[in-house]
Design a protein around this motif. Structure first.
Motif, mmCIF file in Angstrom:
data_model
loop_
_atom_site.group_PDB
_atom_site.id
_atom_site.type_symbol
_atom_site.label_atom_id
_atom_site.label_comp_id
_atom_site.label_asym_id
_atom_site.label_seq_id
_atom_site.Cartn_x
_atom_site.Cartn_y
_atom_site.Cartn_z
ATOM 1 N N ASN A 66 0.813 -1.076 -0.123
ATOM 2 C CA ASN A 66 -0.088 -0.218 -0.154
ATOM 3 C C ASN A 66 0.857 1.283 -0.023
ATOM 4 O OD1 ASN A 66 -2.468 -1.544 -0.130
ATOM 5 N ND2 ASN A 66 -2.392 -1.371 2.177
ATOM 6 N N GLN A 67 2.088 1.196 0.526
ATOM 7 C CA GLN A 67 2.961 2.291 0.544
ATOM 8 C C GLN A 67 3.885 2.404 -0.709
ATOM 9 O OE1 GLN A 67 3.141 4.699 3.029
ATOM 10 N NE2 GLN A 67 1.586 3.699 4.130
ATOM 11 N N SER A 68 3.668 1.441 -1.608
ATOM 12 C CA SER A 68 4.407 1.557 -2.756
ATOM 13 C C SER A 68 3.632 1.121 -3.879
ATOM 14 C CB SER A 68 5.329 0.356 -2.961
ATOM 15 O OG SER A 68 6.256 0.692 -1.629
ATOM 16 N N GLN A 116 9.832 8.398 -3.459
ATOM 17 C CA GLN A 116 11.060 7.738 -4.233
ATOM 18 C C GLN A 116 10.549 6.760 -5.300
ATOM 19 O OE1 GLN A 116 13.635 5.455 -1.680
ATOM 20 N NE2 GLN A 116 15.490 5.786 -3.015
ATOM 21 N N ALA A 117 11.121 6.846 -6.560
ATOM 22 C CA ALA A 117 10.764 5.868 -7.524
ATOM 23 C C ALA A 117 11.514 4.616 -7.458
ATOM 24 C CB ALA A 117 10.752 6.689 -8.850
ATOM 25 N N GLN A 118 10.822 3.379 -7.255
ATOM 26 C CA GLN A 118 11.672 2.121 -7.279
ATOM 27 C C GLN A 118 11.904 1.684 -8.715
ATOM 28 O OE1 GLN A 118 12.887 1.367 -4.156
ATOM 29 N NE2 GLN A 118 11.864 3.035 -3.384
ATOM 30 N N ALA A 119 10.850 1.933 -9.449
ATOM 31 C CA ALA A 119 10.956 1.411 -10.921
ATOM 32 C C ALA A 119 10.279 2.217 -11.779
ATOM 33 C CB ALA A 119 10.382 -0.073 -11.031
ATOM 34 N N THR A 120 10.832 2.679 -12.900
ATOM 35 C CA THR A 120 10.267 3.554 -13.853
ATOM 36 C C THR A 120 10.182 3.028 -15.285
ATOM 37 O OG1 THR A 120 12.388 4.794 -14.344
ATOM 38 C CG2 THR A 120 10.885 5.631 -12.482
ATOM 39 N N SER A 121 9.272 3.378 -16.034
ATOM 40 C CA SER A 121 9.187 3.153 -17.564
ATOM 41 C C SER A 121 8.178 4.206 -18.094
ATOM 42 C CB SER A 121 8.799 1.766 -17.845
ATOM 43 O OG SER A 121 7.257 1.529 -17.517
ATOM 44 N N LYS A 125 4.579 3.003 -16.800
ATOM 45 C CA LYS A 125 4.222 3.104 -15.195
ATOM 46 C C LYS A 125 5.229 3.304 -14.227
ATOM 47 C CE LYS A 125 4.970 -2.014 -15.631
ATOM 48 N NZ LYS A 125 4.209 -3.364 -15.213
ATOM 49 N N VAL A 126 5.140 3.634 -13.140
ATOM 50 C CA VAL A 126 6.166 3.906 -11.943
ATOM 51 C C VAL A 126 5.773 3.386 -10.621
ATOM 52 C CG1 VAL A 126 5.121 6.113 -11.647
ATOM 53 C CG2 VAL A 126 7.520 5.645 -11.238
ATOM 54 N N ARG A 127 6.611 2.863 -10.111
ATOM 55 C CA ARG A 127 6.304 2.187 -8.627
ATOM 56 C C ARG A 127 6.965 3.336 -7.776
ATOM 57 N NH1 ARG A 127 5.198 -2.223 -5.430
ATOM 58 N NH2 ARG A 127 5.030 -3.469 -6.963
ATOM 59 N N LEU A 128 6.238 3.993 -6.960
ATOM 60 C CA LEU A 128 6.570 4.975 -5.940
ATOM 61 C C LEU A 128 6.359 4.553 -4.683
ATOM 62 C CD1 LEU A 128 4.468 8.224 -7.076
ATOM 63 C CD2 LEU A 128 6.939 7.478 -7.504
ATOM 64 N N THR A 129 7.410 4.760 -3.637
ATOM 65 C CA THR A 129 7.309 4.454 -2.405
ATOM 66 C C THR A 129 7.193 5.810 -1.644
ATOM 67 O OG1 THR A 129 8.601 2.507 -2.465
ATOM 68 C CG2 THR A 129 8.629 3.641 -0.450
ATOM 69 N N GLN A 130 6.301 6.000 -0.716
ATOM 70 C CA GLN A 130 6.182 7.495 0.027
ATOM 71 C C GLN A 130 7.160 7.183 1.246
ATOM 72 O OE1 GLN A 130 2.217 8.521 1.118
ATOM 73 N NE2 GLN A 130 2.993 10.343 2.004
#
Length: 97
Positions: free
Chosen positions: A16-18, A80-85, A88-93
């Motif tokens: 949920n945080q990512s 903080q972006a954990q994975a980017t394309s 899509k992007v995975r964010l961590t607060q």
């Protein structure tokens, strides 16, 4: 009782945080509605609606890709972006101001 239950809750909380933001789909994170717009010239593009201030107006955020992997601010939250394309992007607060 299941011995793995606390770990399952921890994993669910971490997911949920990512959140994974899909290009063009708005997602609510706390008091923000964030729409990932993809990448352009090594920058991540977001439209952000501040739900407490003006939910009908989107503020454009342009974050350098290199900076996104360290830490960046959107409104009062740090991510903080954990994975980017581009799709899509995975964010961590990582904090709130």
């Amino acid at each position: 009782m299941q011995p793995n239950a606390p770990q399952s809750k921890a994993v669910a909380a971490a997911l949920n945080q990512s959140p994974i933001l899909i290009r063009g789909q708005a997602q609510t994170i706390g008091k923000l509605r964030i729409t990932y717009l993809g990448m352009a010239d090594k920058h991540l593009l977001f439209d952000v609606n501040l739900l407490d201030l003006d939910p009908n107006f989107a503020y454009r955020y342009t974050i350098p890709r290199a900076q996104s992997k360290k830490r960046f601010r959107i409104a009062e939250a740090y991510f903080q972006a954990q994975a980017t394309s581009n799709s899509k992007v995975r964010l961590t607060q990582v904090g709130v101001k």
